[in-house]
Design a protein around this motif. Sequence first.
Motif, mmCIF file in Angstrom:
data_model
loop_
_atom_site.group_PDB
_atom_site.id
_atom_site.type_symbol
_atom_site.label_atom_id
_atom_site.label_comp_id
_atom_site.label_asym_id
_atom_site.label_seq_id
_atom_site.Cartn_x
_atom_site.Cartn_y
_atom_site.Cartn_z
ATOM 1 N N ILE A 133 -1.295 -12.658 8.534
ATOM 2 C CA ILE A 133 -1.887 -13.573 7.557
ATOM 3 C C ILE A 133 -2.598 -12.738 6.504
ATOM 4 C CG2 ILE A 133 -3.544 -15.433 7.180
ATOM 5 C CD1 ILE A 133 -3.123 -16.320 10.045
ATOM 6 N N GLU A 134 -2.323 -13.007 5.240
ATOM 7 C CA GLU A 134 -2.957 -12.269 4.150
ATOM 8 C C GLU A 134 -3.364 -13.239 3.040
ATOM 9 O OE1 GLU A 134 -3.722 -9.097 3.986
ATOM 10 O OE2 GLU A 134 -2.754 -8.451 5.851
ATOM 11 N N ILE A 135 -4.336 -12.826 2.233
ATOM 12 C CA ILE A 135 -4.792 -13.617 1.094
ATOM 13 C C ILE A 135 -4.377 -12.914 -0.193
ATOM 14 C CG2 ILE A 135 -6.788 -14.588 -0.102
ATOM 15 C CD1 ILE A 135 -8.241 -14.682 2.554
ATOM 16 N N SER A 136 -3.674 -13.619 -1.065
ATOM 17 C CA SER A 136 -3.211 -13.032 -2.323
ATOM 18 C C SER A 136 -4.301 -13.118 -3.386
ATOM 19 C CB SER A 136 -1.939 -13.732 -2.799
ATOM 20 O OG SER A 136 -2.145 -15.118 -2.948
ATOM 21 N N ALA A 137 -4.042 -12.504 -4.537
ATOM 22 C CA ALA A 137 -5.046 -12.398 -5.599
ATOM 23 C C ALA A 137 -5.503 -13.759 -6.118
ATOM 24 C CB ALA A 137 -4.497 -11.551 -6.737
ATOM 25 N N ASP A 138 -4.650 -14.766 -6.017
ATOM 26 C CA ASP A 138 -5.021 -16.096 -6.511
ATOM 27 C C ASP A 138 -5.736 -16.942 -5.467
ATOM 28 O OD1 ASP A 138 -2.992 -16.725 -4.765
ATOM 29 O OD2 ASP A 138 -1.729 -17.745 -6.240
ATOM 30 N N GLY A 139 -6.011 -16.353 -4.297
ATOM 31 C CA GLY A 139 -6.723 -17.059 -3.244
ATOM 32 C C GLY A 139 -5.834 -17.790 -2.261
ATOM 33 N N SER A 140 -4.516 -17.739 -2.458
ATOM 34 C CA SER A 140 -3.595 -18.406 -1.532
ATOM 35 C C SER A 140 -3.515 -17.639 -0.212
ATOM 36 C CB SER A 140 -2.192 -18.496 -2.140
ATOM 37 O OG SER A 140 -2.189 -19.298 -3.298
ATOM 38 N N LEU A 141 -3.298 -18.384 0.855
ATOM 39 C CA LEU A 141 -3.136 -17.805 2.184
ATOM 40 C C LEU A 141 -1.650 -17.728 2.498
ATOM 41 C CD1 LEU A 141 -5.126 -17.013 4.561
ATOM 42 C CD2 LEU A 141 -4.463 -19.187 5.592
ATOM 43 N N THR A 194 7.139 -8.755 11.870
ATOM 44 C CA THR A 194 6.913 -9.218 10.512
ATOM 45 C C THR A 194 5.562 -8.739 10.021
ATOM 46 O OG1 THR A 194 6.035 -11.288 11.349
ATOM 47 C CG2 THR A 194 8.372 -11.232 10.800
ATOM 48 N N ALA A 195 5.453 -8.524 8.721
ATOM 49 C CA ALA A 195 4.220 -8.023 8.135
ATOM 50 C C ALA A 195 4.097 -8.521 6.710
ATOM 51 C CB ALA A 195 4.204 -6.496 8.169
ATOM 52 N N LEU A 196 2.856 -8.659 6.247
ATOM 53 C CA LEU A 196 2.574 -9.091 4.882
ATOM 54 C C LEU A 196 1.571 -8.134 4.247
ATOM 55 C CD1 LEU A 196 1.967 -12.906 5.492
ATOM 56 C CD2 LEU A 196 4.014 -11.883 4.496
ATOM 57 N N ALA A 197 1.635 -8.024 2.931
ATOM 58 C CA ALA A 197 0.636 -7.272 2.169
ATOM 59 C C ALA A 197 0.545 -7.878 0.782
ATOM 60 C CB ALA A 197 0.996 -5.791 2.081
ATOM 61 N N CYS A 198 -0.664 -8.002 0.255
ATOM 62 C CA CYS A 198 -0.871 -8.594 -1.072
ATOM 63 C C CYS A 198 -1.467 -7.556 -2.008
ATOM 64 C CB CYS A 198 -1.796 -9.804 -0.970
ATOM 65 S SG CYS A 198 -1.123 -11.156 0.022
ATOM 66 N N GLY A 199 -0.875 -7.432 -3.201
ATOM 67 C CA GLY A 199 -1.346 -6.481 -4.176
ATOM 68 C C GLY A 199 -2.345 -7.098 -5.136
ATOM 69 N N ALA A 200 -3.128 -6.243 -5.808
ATOM 70 C CA ALA A 200 -4.131 -6.714 -6.754
ATOM 71 C C ALA A 200 -3.501 -7.405 -7.954
ATOM 72 C CB ALA A 200 -4.992 -5.546 -7.212
ATOM 73 N N ASN A 201 -2.236 -7.104 -8.221
ATOM 74 C CA ASN A 201 -1.542 -7.708 -9.367
ATOM 75 C C ASN A 201 -0.931 -9.066 -9.041
ATOM 76 O OD1 ASN A 201 0.476 -6.899 -7.672
ATOM 77 N ND2 ASN A 201 1.585 -5.672 -9.175
ATOM 78 N N GLY A 202 -1.205 -9.586 -7.846
ATOM 79 C CA GLY A 202 -0.686 -10.884 -7.449
ATOM 80 C C GLY A 202 0.601 -10.835 -6.662
ATOM 81 N N GLN A 228 0.937 -2.039 3.735
ATOM 82 C CA GLN A 228 -0.364 -1.801 3.136
ATOM 83 C C GLN A 228 -0.204 -1.423 1.676
ATOM 84 O OE1 GLN A 228 -3.758 -1.710 4.754
ATOM 85 N NE2 GLN A 228 -4.061 -1.944 2.558
ATOM 86 N N THR A 229 -0.736 -2.261 0.775
ATOM 87 C CA THR A 229 -0.684 -1.941 -0.647
ATOM 88 C C THR A 229 -1.802 -0.959 -1.012
ATOM 89 O OG1 THR A 229 -2.054 -3.878 -1.141
ATOM 90 C CG2 THR A 229 0.344 -4.143 -1.293
ATOM 91 N N VAL A 230 -1.577 -0.201 -2.086
ATOM 92 C CA VAL A 230 -2.527 0.799 -2.553
ATOM 93 C C VAL A 230 -2.847 0.503 -4.014
ATOM 94 C CG1 VAL A 230 -3.016 3.276 -2.734
ATOM 95 C CG2 VAL A 230 -1.489 2.439 -0.962
#
Length: 297
Positions: free
Chosen positions: A37-45, A88-96, A133-135
């Motif tokens: 479970i990850e949270i993206s830049a716009d606040g979505s789960l 399965t894996a998720l990662a969210c970047g600062a750019n959305g 993992q985003t950087v």
Amino acid sequence: RASSSQPAHAYLMRYDGRSFVDMTGSPGLPQAESHDIEISADGSLWIATDAGLVRYDGKNFTAFGKSHGLTEDWAAPFTIVDRRQSYTALACGANGSVWVGGANHLTRFDGQRFQTYPRPAGDILRFGITKLQTVADGSLWIMPGLWSDFGVARLSGQTFEIFNRTNGLTDALVHGLGSGADGETWISTPSGLARFDAEEKVFRFVPTDNALALNTVNSILQDSRKRWWFGGRSGVVCYDGATWSALDERDGLGNSVDWIEEGADGEMWFGMGTASPLVRYRWLEAALPAPKLTVRI
């Protein structure tokens, strides 16, 4: 193929600051058993489940599949030692952007469409993907399936770089991976912790006290104060850049910590498996270097 029915032990819970709310049977959620479970830049789960990729915008759940550009409608399972496991894996970047990893694919969502990347050469993703993992520089670290002795990979633009025994990683069985706000990246192996040297492009093992048992780390996180947290079979270790502090069963924490997250208020949350409690930890400055666990759920 994974069933969309709810496993008896699967729950999706939301904590509102005072109590937990059960979201398991919500419309649009195909399955509550999640792998990441990850949270993206716009606040979505974003939720990776056996029945597909799901986004929660605070009101509604939306499931994504082939019709949206994904390669599958479910998180493809992979069989190891007669056990079916969806890596399965998720990662969210600062750019959305949102990255999705599975047993057979690596896909990026740019806010409009999904783009699937070709698998890198060699065996690095032979057993799927365990963690992404985003950087800050836009690159992506990829940790392959557990029990695979292939090191780690980094995707920069369209180019994969593999880090294993052939280029300085003396122990390529990676159990944990984490990156900080400044791009600093750590991995854990049975030989201990290693930190990535961005200038030399190699991982260098970090000498630590053997009593900390940092050869069994599964979860790595940098918090908002830039302290590093390492969770594993012997509890949790915190590193502030100078001092190593340990929390274990003597402090009220279970023996094995599978994951670590930080709340919006700076509190730390420790997960210890499906049959163990969830622990919330409030850091007390006066308690250093042997702080106390103040709340247990």
